[in-house]
Scaffold this motif. Structure first.
Motif, PDB file in Angstrom:
ATOM      1  N   THR A   1      86.252  37.495  82.557  1.00  0.00           N
ATOM      2  CA  THR A   1      85.367  37.809  81.434  1.00  0.00           C
ATOM      3  C   THR A   1      85.064  39.299  81.383  1.00  0.00           C
ATOM      4  O   THR A   1      85.045  39.910  80.310  1.00  0.00           O
ATOM      5  CB  THR A   1      84.058  37.020  81.571  1.00  0.00           C
ATOM      6  N   TRP A   2      84.825  39.900  82.557  1.00  0.00           N
ATOM      7  CA  TRP A   2      84.567  41.337  82.635  1.00  0.00           C
ATOM      8  C   TRP A   2      85.750  42.132  82.083  1.00  0.00           C
ATOM      9  O   TRP A   2      85.565  43.212  81.504  1.00  0.00           O
ATOM     10  CB  TRP A   2      84.310  41.716  84.096  1.00  0.00           C
TER      11      TRP A   2
ATOM     12  N   LEU B   1      82.244  45.114  91.968  1.00  0.00           N
ATOM     13  CA  LEU B   1      83.661  45.395  91.749  1.00  0.00           C
ATOM     14  C   LEU B   1      83.929  46.895  91.814  1.00  0.00           C
ATOM     15  O   LEU B   1      83.091  47.704  91.406  1.00  0.00           O
ATOM     16  CB  LEU B   1      84.097  44.849  90.387  1.00  0.00           C
ATOM     17  N   GLU B   2      85.102  47.256  92.321  1.00  0.00           N
ATOM     18  CA  GLU B   2      85.525  48.653  92.396  1.00  0.00           C
ATOM     19  C   GLU B   2      86.849  48.810  91.664  1.00  0.00           C
ATOM     20  O   GLU B   2      87.726  47.955  91.751  1.00  0.00           O
ATOM     21  CB  GLU B   2      85.685  49.095  93.853  1.00  0.00           C
ATOM     22  N   GLY B   3      86.990  49.907  90.924  1.00  0.00           N
ATOM     23  CA  GLY B   3      88.209  50.146  90.173  1.00  0.00           C
ATOM     24  C   GLY B   3      88.090  49.685  88.735  1.00  0.00           C
ATOM     25  O   GLY B   3      87.032  49.256  88.272  1.00  0.00           O
ATOM     26  N   THR B   4      89.187  49.769  88.017  1.00  0.00           N
ATOM     27  CA  THR B   4      89.220  49.360  86.616  1.00  0.00           C
ATOM     28  C   THR B   4      89.451  47.858  86.512  1.00  0.00           C
ATOM     29  O   THR B   4      89.907  47.221  87.472  1.00  0.00           O
ATOM     30  CB  THR B   4      90.349  50.084  85.875  1.00  0.00           C
ATOM     31  N   PRO B   5      89.175  47.257  85.343  1.00  0.00           N
ATOM     32  CA  PRO B   5      89.474  45.835  85.161  1.00  0.00           C
ATOM     33  C   PRO B   5      90.934  45.508  85.438  1.00  0.00           C
ATOM     34  O   PRO B   5      91.233  44.475  86.044  1.00  0.00           O
ATOM     35  CB  PRO B   5      89.097  45.595  83.693  1.00  0.00           C
ATOM     36  N   ASP B   6      91.840  46.382  84.996  1.00  0.00           N
ATOM     37  CA  ASP B   6      93.259  46.135  85.243  1.00  0.00           C
ATOM     38  C   ASP B   6      93.565  46.111  86.739  1.00  0.00           C
ATOM     39  O   ASP B   6      94.330  45.275  87.217  1.00  0.00           O
ATOM     40  CB  ASP B   6      94.108  47.206  84.557  1.00  0.00           C
ATOM     41  N   ASP B   7      92.948  47.035  87.503  1.00  0.00           N
ATOM     42  CA  ASP B   7      93.161  47.085  88.949  1.00  0.00           C
ATOM     43  C   ASP B   7      92.656  45.807  89.618  1.00  0.00           C
ATOM     44  O   ASP B   7      93.335  45.219  90.464  1.00  0.00           O
ATOM     45  CB  ASP B   7      92.441  48.292  89.563  1.00  0.00           C
ATOM     46  N   VAL B   8      91.447  45.402  89.241  1.00  0.00           N
ATOM     47  CA  VAL B   8      90.835  44.215  89.850  1.00  0.00           C
ATOM     48  C   VAL B   8      91.622  42.964  89.506  1.00  0.00           C
ATOM     49  O   VAL B   8      91.886  42.121  90.378  1.00  0.00           O
ATOM     50  CB  VAL B   8      89.369  44.074  89.389  1.00  0.00           C
ATOM     51  N   MET B   9      92.017  42.831  88.246  1.00  0.00           N
ATOM     52  CA  MET B   9      92.767  41.647  87.837  1.00  0.00           C
ATOM     53  C   MET B   9      94.115  41.584  88.545  1.00  0.00           C
ATOM     54  O   MET B   9      94.549  40.506  88.980  1.00  0.00           O
ATOM     55  CB  MET B   9      92.937  41.648  86.313  1.00  0.00           C
ATOM     56  N   LYS B  10      94.775  42.726  88.695  1.00  0.00           N
ATOM     57  CA  LYS B  10      96.069  42.757  89.374  1.00  0.00           C
ATOM     58  C   LYS B  10      95.924  42.354  90.837  1.00  0.00           C
ATOM     59  O   LYS B  10      96.680  41.513  91.351  1.00  0.00           O
ATOM     60  CB  LYS B  10      96.680  44.146  89.269  1.00  0.00           C
ATOM     61  N   THR B  11      94.939  42.932  91.530  1.00  0.00           N
ATOM     62  CA  THR B  11      94.722  42.621  92.941  1.00  0.00           C
ATOM     63  C   THR B  11      94.336  41.160  93.122  1.00  0.00           C
ATOM     64  O   THR B  11      94.845  40.472  94.019  1.00  0.00           O
ATOM     65  CB  THR B  11      93.624  43.518  93.538  1.00  0.00           C
TER      66      THR B  11
ATOM     67  N   GLY C   1      90.619  27.823  73.888  1.00  0.00           N
ATOM     68  CA  GLY C   1      90.080  28.607  72.785  1.00  0.00           C
ATOM     69  C   GLY C   1      89.974  27.839  71.481  1.00  0.00           C
ATOM     70  O   GLY C   1      90.792  26.952  71.202  1.00  0.00           O
ATOM     71  N   GLU C   2      88.989  28.185  70.686  1.00  0.00           N
ATOM     72  CA  GLU C   2      88.822  27.589  69.354  1.00  0.00           C
ATOM     73  C   GLU C   2      90.040  27.929  68.492  1.00  0.00           C
ATOM     74  O   GLU C   2      90.432  29.090  68.360  1.00  0.00           O
ATOM     75  CB  GLU C   2      87.545  28.124  68.704  1.00  0.00           C
ATOM     76  N   LYS C   3      90.637  26.905  67.893  1.00  0.00           N
ATOM     77  CA  LYS C   3      91.903  27.077  67.174  1.00  0.00           C
ATOM     78  C   LYS C   3      91.764  27.951  65.925  1.00  0.00           C
ATOM     79  O   LYS C   3      92.746  28.532  65.465  1.00  0.00           O
ATOM     80  CB  LYS C   3      92.464  25.714  66.790  1.00  0.00           C
ATOM     81  N   ALA C   4      90.541  28.060  65.362  1.00  0.00           N
ATOM     82  CA  ALA C   4      90.364  28.831  64.132  1.00  0.00           C
ATOM     83  C   ALA C   4      89.753  30.205  64.394  1.00  0.00           C
ATOM     84  O   ALA C   4      89.351  30.889  63.463  1.00  0.00           O
ATOM     85  CB  ALA C   4      89.479  28.060  63.152  1.00  0.00           C
ATOM     86  N   TYR C   5      89.693  30.598  65.656  1.00  0.00           N
ATOM     87  CA  TYR C   5      89.087  31.883  66.020  1.00  0.00           C
ATOM     88  C   TYR C   5      90.175  32.859  66.450  1.00  0.00           C
ATOM     89  O   TYR C   5      91.222  32.461  66.966  1.00  0.00           O
ATOM     90  CB  TYR C   5      88.084  31.672  67.156  1.00  0.00           C
ATOM     91  N   THR C   6      89.923  34.148  66.232  1.00  0.00           N
ATOM     92  CA  THR C   6      90.903  35.178  66.539  1.00  0.00           C
ATOM     93  C   THR C   6      90.563  35.901  67.833  1.00  0.00           C
ATOM     94  O   THR C   6      89.473  36.434  67.978  1.00  0.00           O
ATOM     95  CB  THR C   6      90.977  36.199  65.388  1.00  0.00           C
ATOM     96  N   PHE C   7      91.511  35.928  68.769  1.00  0.00           N
ATOM     97  CA  PHE C   7      91.331  36.595  70.059  1.00  0.00           C
ATOM     98  C   PHE C   7      92.214  37.829  70.141  1.00  0.00           C
ATOM     99  O   PHE C   7      93.251  37.910  69.486  1.00  0.00           O
ATOM    100  CB  PHE C   7      91.656  35.637  71.206  1.00  0.00           C
ATOM    101  N   GLU C   8      91.803  38.792  70.948  1.00  0.00           N
ATOM    102  CA  GLU C   8      92.556  40.022  71.128  1.00  0.00           C
ATOM    103  C   GLU C   8      93.788  39.755  71.999  1.00  0.00           C
ATOM    104  O   GLU C   8      93.672  39.269  73.129  1.00  0.00           O
ATOM    105  CB  GLU C   8      91.679  41.092  71.777  1.00  0.00           C
ATOM    106  N   GLN C   9      94.953  40.088  71.473  1.00  0.00           N
ATOM    107  CA  GLN C   9      96.196  39.814  72.189  1.00  0.00           C
ATOM    108  C   GLN C   9      96.280  40.519  73.546  1.00  0.00           C
ATOM    109  O   GLN C   9      96.746  39.921  74.532  1.00  0.00           O
ATOM    110  CB  GLN C   9      97.396  40.199  71.332  1.00  0.00           C
ATOM    111  N   PRO C  10      95.835  41.788  73.663  1.00  0.00           N
ATOM    112  CA  PRO C  10      95.896  42.446  74.978  1.00  0.00           C
ATOM    113  C   PRO C  10      95.130  41.688  76.053  1.00  0.00           C
ATOM    114  O   PRO C  10      95.572  41.613  77.206  1.00  0.00           O
ATOM    115  CB  PRO C  10      95.290  43.827  74.707  1.00  0.00           C
TER     116      PRO C  10
ATOM    117  N   THR D   1      95.171  38.364  81.065  1.00  0.00           N
ATOM    118  CA  THR D   1      94.738  37.206  81.844  1.00  0.00           C
ATOM    119  C   THR D   1      95.913  36.312  82.213  1.00  0.00           C
ATOM    120  O   THR D   1      95.947  35.742  83.307  1.00  0.00           O
ATOM    121  CB  THR D   1      93.695  36.379  81.087  1.00  0.00           C
ATOM    122  N   LYS D   2      96.887  36.234  81.341  1.00  0.00           N
ATOM    123  CA  LYS D   2      98.061  35.417  81.660  1.00  0.00           C
ATOM    124  C   LYS D   2      98.910  36.088  82.729  1.00  0.00           C
ATOM    125  O   LYS D   2      99.412  35.434  83.653  1.00  0.00           O
ATOM    126  CB  LYS D   2      98.894  35.154  80.411  1.00  0.00           C
ATOM    127  N   ALA D   3      99.056  37.404  82.638  1.00  0.00           N
ATOM    128  CA  ALA D   3      99.882  38.122  83.610  1.00  0.00           C
ATOM    129  C   ALA D   3      99.233  38.140  84.990  1.00  0.00           C
ATOM    130  O   ALA D   3      99.902  37.948  86.008  1.00  0.00           O
ATOM    131  CB  ALA D   3     100.128  39.552  83.129  1.00  0.00           C
TER     132      ALA D   3
END
Length: 448
Positions: free
Chosen positions: A106-107, A124-134, A159-168, A173-175
């Motif tokens: 979520t962060w 948490l320490e580092g960027t969100p990308d760093d934390v998610m990768k680790t 996710g709600e089927k009629a709502y728009t989420f940010e692709q990045p 989160t999938k990666a």
């Protein structure tokens, strides 16, 4: 001896501040709305998803310094939250690892002061990308199939089927976590969606965590549910003999006692006695994970131990452990408290804006043109199950984030005696990283 630790479920729910009548999702540009289903049913079968995919070959862990930061932050957050939860009497269990995973996802979509507060509370320490990768790499390495234990981690977005989420955000989160998006009809069928998500959690935790999301928690304004599930099954490196388990007194207070099944063993174990308490380590087969037990010397001394113990002190106690001939007495127990609402506790720790309809900024997850359709966290639920018996440990955990718009006797005398006949603490940890997977309190082994 086998201990079973089953089912811990933290559940994070994010909901829309308000939803205007007849509102429609905006046209996607850099964002994505992944194809609504005409039937109103989920777009895919959640049982087909076991994310991230359990590796079929050993996966090397992340860099040691990155793991140390993540484990240290996770453990510190776990103790901070435990200090607030421990005020509730009775048995208790929680999973710092599961909660941190869900809240970190979520962060990853938070911005501004919302992100700053979450980062501070979660240590948490580092960027969100760093934390998610680790975090993702560590999860993969912990699921090493060559280990003589079973450890699985699964993540999923609903996710709600009629709502728009940010692709990045969806891509990240999938990666990192292997968390795919499954489309749901929260607007028109919130209760079937709740049942559907609970079924996914029950599947991932070997049916140990049931009804994670309580009735009424999924509402028409729910837009996203992020779920993390952890399952662990491990046999003790040295099983305890069932023949030596016998009824013995357990003092719930200095004056009150009751007979419970007490497991007994004499052998070489790591332990330490200092500062008015004793610590015992019981390793699992393969020695990659272990369970620590912290027992105060005084029958009524647990409150003082809980007040003073933190992640740093526990780590120091772990380093002080030495192998010695030991006599161990440990009760069989099962801990299965109901779901706990954590929104108030997290806000008390400083994570305030995330729960505010007017201040929350999760525009990295979804960025609708109408401010009233933006996301905030409405509630966080936590649920766990722990069972300890003679053979080993089984544990399960799940975290959901819901977002909406807005042996034989030794011939010598034991040098270390660990007799858990009064309330104590327990911790299941990964030995290499020090990451605490589960932690809790046994105040009365005769009660769930």
């Amino acid at each position: 001896m086998r201990s079973k630790v089953l089912g811990l479920v933290p559940f994070l729910m994010m909901a829309l501040a308000c939803e205007p009548s007849g509102s429609q999702p905006r046209d996607p540009s850099s964002s994505t709305s992944t194809g609504p289903s005409d039937s109103g049913a989920p777009s895919s079968d959640p049982m087909a998803s076991n994310s991230p995919t359990t590796p079929t070959a050993p996966v090397p862990p992340p860099a040691a310094d990155a793991v140390a930061k993540l484990a240290g932050g996770t453990n510190a957050f776990g103790f901070d939250l435990y200090q607030r939860l421990r005020k509730t009497p009775g048995n208790l269990v929680m999973s710092p690892a599961s909660m941190t995973t869900a809240l970190s996802m979520t962060w990853g979509g938070a911005k501004g002061e919302t992100a700053a507060q979450m980062k501070k509370v979660l240590h948490l320490e580092g960027t969100p990308d760093d934390v998610m990768k680790t975090s993702g790499q560590l999860a993969q390495s912990l699921q090493d199939p060559s280990r003589p234990i079973t450890f699985r981690i699964a993540n999923q977005l609903f996710g709600e089927k009629a709502y728009t989420f940010e692709q990045p955000f969806m891509d990240k989160t999938k990666a990192a976590y292997g968390a795919p998006l499954e489309l749901m009809d929260f607007k028109n069928a919130p209760e079937p969606a709740r049942v559907h998500i609970n079924a996914w959690v029950e599947k991932q935790t070997e049916k140990r965590i049931k009804d994670l999301i309580p009735g009424g928690a999924i509402k028409p304004d729910t837009r996203l549910v992020l779920v993390n599930a952890i399952y662990f099954l491990g046999d003790w490196a040295t099983p305890f003999e069932k023949e030596r388990t016998r009824p013995a007194a357990f003092f719930t207070t200095a004056k009150d006692k009751k007979d419970v099944p007490m497991m007994n063993a004499i052998g070489s174990y790591k332990g330490v006695a200092k500062d008015g308490l004793k610590v015992l380590e019981l390793p699992y087969k393969g020695d990659s994970m272990s369970m620590l037990f912290v027992l105060p010397d005084k029958v009524d001394g647990l409150d003082a131990v809980e007040k003073s113990l933190d992640a740093k002190k526990l780590a120091e106690l772990g380093k002080a452990l030495t192998s010695q001939q030991s006599s161990v007495s440990l009760p069989k127990f099962e801990v299965a408290p109901p779901s706990i609402a954590l929104a108030g506790e997290l806000q008390g720790l400083g994570m305030q804006d995330a729960f505010s309809r007017t201040k929350a900024d999760f525009t990295g997850i979804a960025n609708p043109s109408k401010i009233e359709e933006r996301l905030f966290i409405s509630e966080v639920f936590h649920k766990a199950f722990v069972k300890v018996d003679e053979k080993g440990t089984e544990a399960a955990a799940a975290t959901a984030v819901i977002m909406a718009e807005r042996g034989a006797a030794a011939p010598i005398e034991p040098a270390f005696v660990f007799k858990a006949d009064h309330p104590f603490l327990f911790f299941i940890r990964d030995n290499a990283s020090g990451l605490i997977l589960f932690m809790g309190r046994v105040a009365d082994p005769s009660k769930a």
